[in-house]
Design an enzyme around this catalytic site. Structure first.
Site, PDB file in Angstrom:
ATOM      1  N   ASN A 146       0.632  -1.206   0.148  1.00 14.83           N
ATOM      2  CA  ASN A 146      -0.224  -0.002   0.240  1.00 14.83           C
ATOM      3  C   ASN A 146       0.736   1.112  -0.024  1.00 14.83           C
ATOM      4  O   ASN A 146       0.789   2.235  -0.340  1.00 14.83           O
ATOM      5  CB  ASN A 146      -1.045  -0.392   1.080  1.00 14.83           C
ATOM      6  CG  ASN A 146      -0.659  -0.284   2.472  1.00 14.83           C
ATOM      7  OD1 ASN A 146       0.475  -0.686   2.935  1.00 14.83           O
ATOM      8  ND2 ASN A 146      -0.729   0.831   2.981  1.00 14.83           N
ATOM      9  N   GLU A 172       5.034  -8.408  -3.681  1.00 12.18           N
ATOM     10  CA  GLU A 172       5.266  -8.932  -5.842  1.00 12.18           C
ATOM     11  C   GLU A 172       4.656  -7.788  -6.698  1.00 12.18           C
ATOM     12  O   GLU A 172       5.055  -7.191  -7.998  1.00 12.18           O
ATOM     13  CB  GLU A 172       5.287 -10.126  -5.605  1.00 12.18           C
ATOM     14  CG  GLU A 172       3.633 -10.945  -5.764  1.00 12.18           C
ATOM     15  CD  GLU A 172       3.285 -12.375  -5.782  1.00 12.18           C
ATOM     16  OE1 GLU A 172       2.615 -12.460  -5.179  1.00 12.18           O
ATOM     17  OE2 GLU A 172       4.283 -13.091  -6.730  1.00 12.18           O
ATOM     18  N   THR A 225      -0.718 -13.069   8.441  1.00 11.69           N
ATOM     19  CA  THR A 225       0.958 -12.866   7.394  1.00 11.69           C
ATOM     20  C   THR A 225       2.130 -12.987   8.538  1.00 11.69           C
ATOM     21  O   THR A 225       2.895 -13.703   9.372  1.00 11.69           O
ATOM     22  CB  THR A 225       1.726 -12.144   6.627  1.00 11.69           C
ATOM     23  OG1 THR A 225       0.673 -12.196   5.640  1.00 11.69           O
ATOM     24  CG2 THR A 225       2.991 -12.604   6.031  1.00 11.69           C
ATOM     25  N   GLU A 243       3.881  -4.823  12.635  1.00  8.69           N
ATOM     26  CA  GLU A 243       2.611  -3.321  12.376  1.00  8.69           C
ATOM     27  C   GLU A 243       1.650  -4.038  11.401  1.00  8.69           C
ATOM     28  O   GLU A 243       2.259  -4.409  10.187  1.00  8.69           O
ATOM     29  CB  GLU A 243       3.356  -2.078  11.593  1.00  8.69           C
ATOM     30  CG  GLU A 243       4.680  -2.727  12.162  1.00  8.69           C
ATOM     31  CD  GLU A 243       4.894  -1.199  13.505  1.00  8.69           C
ATOM     32  OE1 GLU A 243       3.484  -0.787  13.736  1.00  8.69           O
ATOM     33  OE2 GLU A 243       5.805  -0.361  13.796  1.00  8.69           O
ATOM     34  N   GLY A 245      -2.399  -4.446  11.004  1.00 14.33           N
ATOM     35  CA  GLY A 245      -3.515  -3.817  10.779  1.00 14.33           C
ATOM     36  C   GLY A 245      -4.896  -3.476  11.354  1.00 14.33           C
ATOM     37  O   GLY A 245      -4.253  -2.641  12.479  1.00 14.33           O
ATOM     38  N   CYS A 277      -3.410   0.857   6.422  1.00 11.98           N
ATOM     39  CA  CYS A 277      -3.023   0.783   8.240  1.00 11.98           C
ATOM     40  C   CYS A 277      -4.209   1.713   8.650  1.00 11.98           C
ATOM     41  O   CYS A 277      -5.127   0.697   9.591  1.00 11.98           O
ATOM     42  CB  CYS A 277      -2.378   0.088   9.013  1.00 11.98           C
ATOM     43  SG  CYS A 277      -1.385   1.236   8.855  1.00 11.98           S
ATOM     44  N   GLY A 451      -0.523  -6.013  16.381  1.00  7.62           N
ATOM     45  CA  GLY A 451       0.727  -5.666  16.195  1.00  7.62           C
ATOM     46  C   GLY A 451       1.336  -5.638  17.690  1.00  7.62           C
ATOM     47  O   GLY A 451       0.643  -4.997  18.426  1.00  7.62           O
TER      48      GLY A 451
HETATM   49  P1  NAD Z   1       0.221  -9.814   3.708  1.00  8.15           P
HETATM   50  O1  NAD Z   1       0.009  -9.585   5.495  1.00  8.15           O
HETATM   51  O2  NAD Z   1      -0.312 -10.347   2.391  1.00  8.15           O
HETATM   52  O3  NAD Z   1       2.147  -8.997   2.860  1.00  8.15           O
HETATM   53  C1  NAD Z   1       2.759  -8.418   3.478  1.00  8.15           C
HETATM   54  C2  NAD Z   1       4.088  -8.556   3.099  1.00  8.15           C
HETATM   55  O4  NAD Z   1       4.437  -9.864   2.920  1.00  8.15           O
HETATM   56  C3  NAD Z   1       4.191  -8.915   1.513  1.00  8.15           C
HETATM   57  O5  NAD Z   1       5.314  -8.834   0.323  1.00  8.15           O
HETATM   58  C4  NAD Z   1       4.205 -10.376   1.575  1.00  8.15           C
HETATM   59  O6  NAD Z   1       4.725 -11.122   0.294  1.00  8.15           O
HETATM   60  C5  NAD Z   1       4.586 -10.918   2.060  1.00  8.15           C
HETATM   61  N1  NAD Z   1       4.403 -12.544   2.455  1.00  8.15           N
HETATM   62  C6  NAD Z   1       3.435 -12.747   2.499  1.00  8.15           C
HETATM   63  N2  NAD Z   1       3.157 -13.949   2.930  1.00  8.15           N
HETATM   64  C7  NAD Z   1       4.138 -14.177   4.274  1.00  8.15           C
HETATM   65  C8  NAD Z   1       5.081 -15.334   4.060  1.00  8.15           C
HETATM   66  N3  NAD Z   1       4.508 -16.568   5.024  1.00  8.15           N
HETATM   67  N4  NAD Z   1       5.991 -15.274   5.149  1.00  8.15           N
HETATM   68  C9  NAD Z   1       6.625 -13.812   4.996  1.00  8.15           C
HETATM   69  N5  NAD Z   1       5.915 -13.082   3.841  1.00  8.15           N
HETATM   70  C10 NAD Z   1       4.807 -13.262   3.510  1.00  8.15           C
HETATM   71  O7  NAD Z   1      -0.554  -8.108   3.808  1.00  8.15           O
HETATM   72  P2  NAD Z   1      -0.823  -7.393   2.365  1.00  8.15           P
HETATM   73  O8  NAD Z   1      -1.835  -7.614   1.999  1.00  8.15           O
HETATM   74  O9  NAD Z   1       0.592  -6.349   1.321  1.00  8.15           O
HETATM   75  O10 NAD Z   1      -1.289  -5.651   3.126  1.00  8.15           O
HETATM   76  C11 NAD Z   1      -2.490  -5.675   3.365  1.00  8.15           C
HETATM   77  C12 NAD Z   1      -1.823  -5.600   5.422  1.00  8.15           C
HETATM   78  O11 NAD Z   1      -1.249  -4.248   5.642  1.00  8.15           O
HETATM   79  C13 NAD Z   1      -3.324  -5.029   5.755  1.00  8.15           C
HETATM   80  O12 NAD Z   1      -3.680  -5.412   6.393  1.00  8.15           O
HETATM   81  C14 NAD Z   1      -2.707  -3.582   6.295  1.00  8.15           C
HETATM   82  O13 NAD Z   1      -3.354  -3.137   7.547  1.00  8.15           O
HETATM   83  C15 NAD Z   1      -1.324  -3.647   6.786  1.00  8.15           C
HETATM   84  N6  NAD Z   1      -0.879  -2.555   6.670  1.00  8.15           N
HETATM   85  C16 NAD Z   1       0.292  -2.296   8.025  1.00  8.15           C
HETATM   86  C17 NAD Z   1       0.422  -1.084   8.466  1.00  8.15           C
HETATM   87  C18 NAD Z   1       1.051  -1.080   9.607  1.00  8.15           C
HETATM   88  O14 NAD Z   1       2.167  -0.138   9.703  1.00  8.15           O
HETATM   89  N7  NAD Z   1       0.613  -1.152  10.850  1.00  8.15           N
HETATM   90  C19 NAD Z   1       0.823  -0.885   7.363  1.00  8.15           C
HETATM   91  C20 NAD Z   1       0.698  -0.440   6.558  1.00  8.15           C
HETATM   92  C21 NAD Z   1      -0.477  -1.958   6.104  1.00  8.15           C
END
Ligand code: NAD
Length: 484
Positions: A146, A172, A225, A243, A245, A277, A451
């Site tokens: 994002n 990706e 994740t 960090e 959602g 987030c 988190g």
């Molecule tokens: P996601 O958890 O699907 O993916 C995040 C990253 O983790 C990607 O790079 C992905 O390839 C990697 N990943 C996926 N599976 C993995 C595994 N098993 N082991 C290691 N890495 C893995 O999240 P998303 O859909 O890309 O992003 C949206 C989420 O991120 C939302 O829940 C949002 O709230 C959260 N977010 C949190 C913050 C914060 O600072 N708290 C900021 C932005 C987004």
């Protein structure tokens, strides 16, 4: 229309690629490696090989490198912003601001590098006892799609400033600005191997976090994740910060500046097409202002212009991935199914050239109950659920009816009440009469499903370094009272 947001080609391990799409029209803009286990392992080899040299590079020099990088990143902000818009579909106004934030992260942490100190501790006896703050070693950063450029900067800059080497895995779907950033850092004198961008999806991420050579994992992404990463980290006892959602409430009292509150509510949930987030995805309105506030909110939402964010006047772009668009549409259908009422929805673009884009309609729900999915779970899209409250206690009770605890906004002109709310809200960040503002100078993180661990501000030192305690005897004698 291309449905998949990232397509893996079959074939040999070396040939695996992720297709990078533009969410505005679904067109292919690039292809990058989907790195396999062997490539991840090679990245660790390279990181470990240079780790000690980087750790021993003087803090002043590390700081200077980061400051040089910051200057270049500020100069090239427009270029980074344009690529980010192409890859995320966010308006240039947003991606330009984000490019400034990313450049500032290098400025901020560049300034920190030579200011990390230990303590001298006045223990009793003949001892000179002090602490050193030392880097962990290989710091793995994993980020979502994002805010790709800002998150890449916020993971790499502190890692380097405090003497770690960095392995950064972007999502990706949005790897482009992280790769550009890596190249800028190479130009500014960051030695080879000190910053590596490891591209690929969940399998690549899994290989990264399961490797015992990870000395620290700092993850931003979903709670699902996050839990998988915490389990992987636990198997090697790797320190980890998560960090995750949010389902953040904006609480508007009857004595609030309603004009500003309304604009902040709009910005808090529809900015970045809700893909934050910290999105203020629940609106809690005091019953005395509910009707007037809602009437104005509905008017503003119905007038929202959704479309190609590069076109003048367009306020809301697409969702960044087709998967996220599908999730948002499903959550909207689900909310209707559970009995929520659509109070307002913006229209989707009708231009034929945007047919392949990942658009979802900004939507406001009323008649929601705290048990509904749309009130408890993160949508990560432009969907707002509105409810009313009568008392401060009731507002707190509703605010806490979710497992997330990332942020909250409180709108009131009663400062005593504002600070009472700030103290009681079970979240990592509270905004009083403002929303969404963030800075590297200020710690950030969540509680509960949002988190644990804090990035930013003084807390960044604690995260990216560990304490070593050193005892020195000033006399050639065992400590008093010890002996066999
Ligand atoms: P996601 O958890 O699907 O993916 C995040 C990253 O983790 C990607 O790079 C992905 O390839 C990697 N990943 C996926 N599976 C993995 C595994 N098993 N082991 C290691 N890495 C893995 O999240 P998303 O859909 O890309 O992003 C949206 C989420 O991120 C939302 O829940 C949002 O709230 C959260 N977010 C949190 C913050 C914060 O600072 N708290 C900021 C932005 C987004």
């Amino acid at each position: 229309m291309i449905r998949s947001s990232a397509v893996h080609r079959g074939g040999s391990e070396d040939a695996a690629m992720s297709v990078v799409l533009c969410p505005i029209d679904g067109s292919v803009i690039s292809e990058v490696d989907a790195m396999q286990e062997a490539q991840v392992s090679a990245a660790y080899d390279a990181a470990v090989a240079v780790m000690d040299d980087w750790r021993r590079t003087s803090a002043q020099e590390r700081g200077r490198v980061l400051l040089r990088a910051s200057a270049i990143l500020h100069e090239r902000a427009e270029e980074f912003g344009k690529i980010e818009t192409l890859n995320t579909g966010k308006p240039l106004r947003d991606t330009s601001r984000e490019a400034g934030r990313a450049a500032y992260a290098f400025e901020y942490y560049g300034g920190w590098a030579d200011k990390v100190t230990g303590d001298t501790i006045p223990v009793p006896g003949q001892f000179h006892t002090y602490t050193r703050r030392e880097p962990h070693g290989v710091a793995v950063g994993i980020i979502p799609w994002n805010v790709p450029y800002v998150f890449a900067a916020k993971k790499i800059a502190p890692a380097l400033a405090f003497g770690n080497v960095s392995l950064l895995k972007p999502a990706e779907e949005t790897p482009l600005t992280a790769l550009m950033l890596r190249d800028v850092l190479a130009e500014t004198g960051v030695p080879e191997g000190v910053v590596q961008v490891v591209t690929g999806g969940s399998l690549t991420g899994s290989a990264l976090v399961n490797d015992p050579r990870a000395d620290l994992i700092v993850f931003t992404g979903s709670d699902v994740t996050g839990k998988a990463i915490a389990r992987a980290a636990a198997s090697n006892l790797t320190p980890v910060a998560l960090e995750l959602g949010g389902k953040s409430p904006q609480v508007v009292f009857d004595d609030a500046d309603l004009d500003t509150a309304l604009s902040a509510v709009m910005l808090g949930i529809f900015g970045a097409t809700g893909q934050m987030c910290i999105a203020g995805s629940r609106l809690l309105l005091h019953e005395d202002v509910y009707d007037t506030f809602m009437a104005r909110l509905v008017e503003r939402v119905q007038a929202l212009r959704v479309g190609d964010p590069r076109v003048e006047g367009v306020q809301i772009g697409p969702q960044i991935t087709s998967g996220q668009r599908d999730k948002t549409l499903m959550m909207i259908e689900g909310a209707i199914g559970e009995g929520a009422r659509v109070a307002a929805a913006a229209s989707l673009p009708t231009e034929p050239e945007l047919e392949g884009g990942f658009f979802a309609p900004p939507t406001v729900f009323t008649e929601v109950s705290p048990s509904m999915t749309v009130m408890r779970e993160e949508v990560f899209g432009p969907v707002l659920a509105v409810t009313r409250f009568r008392t401060e206690a009731e507002a707190l009770d509703i605010a806490h009816q979710t497992d997330f605890g990332l942020a909250a906004g409180v709108w009131t002109s009663d400062m005593a009440r504002a600070h009472r709310m700030a103290a009681e809200l079970n979240v990592g960040t509270v905004w009083l009469n403002t929303y969404r503002v963030l800075s590297d100078q200020v710690p950030f993180g969540g509680v509960g499903l949002s988190g644990y661990g804090r990035e930013g501000g003084n807390d960044a030192v604690g995260l990216y370094t560990r304490t070593k305690s050193v005892w020195t005897s000033l006399e050639p004698a065992l400590p008093p009272g010890y002996g066999l």
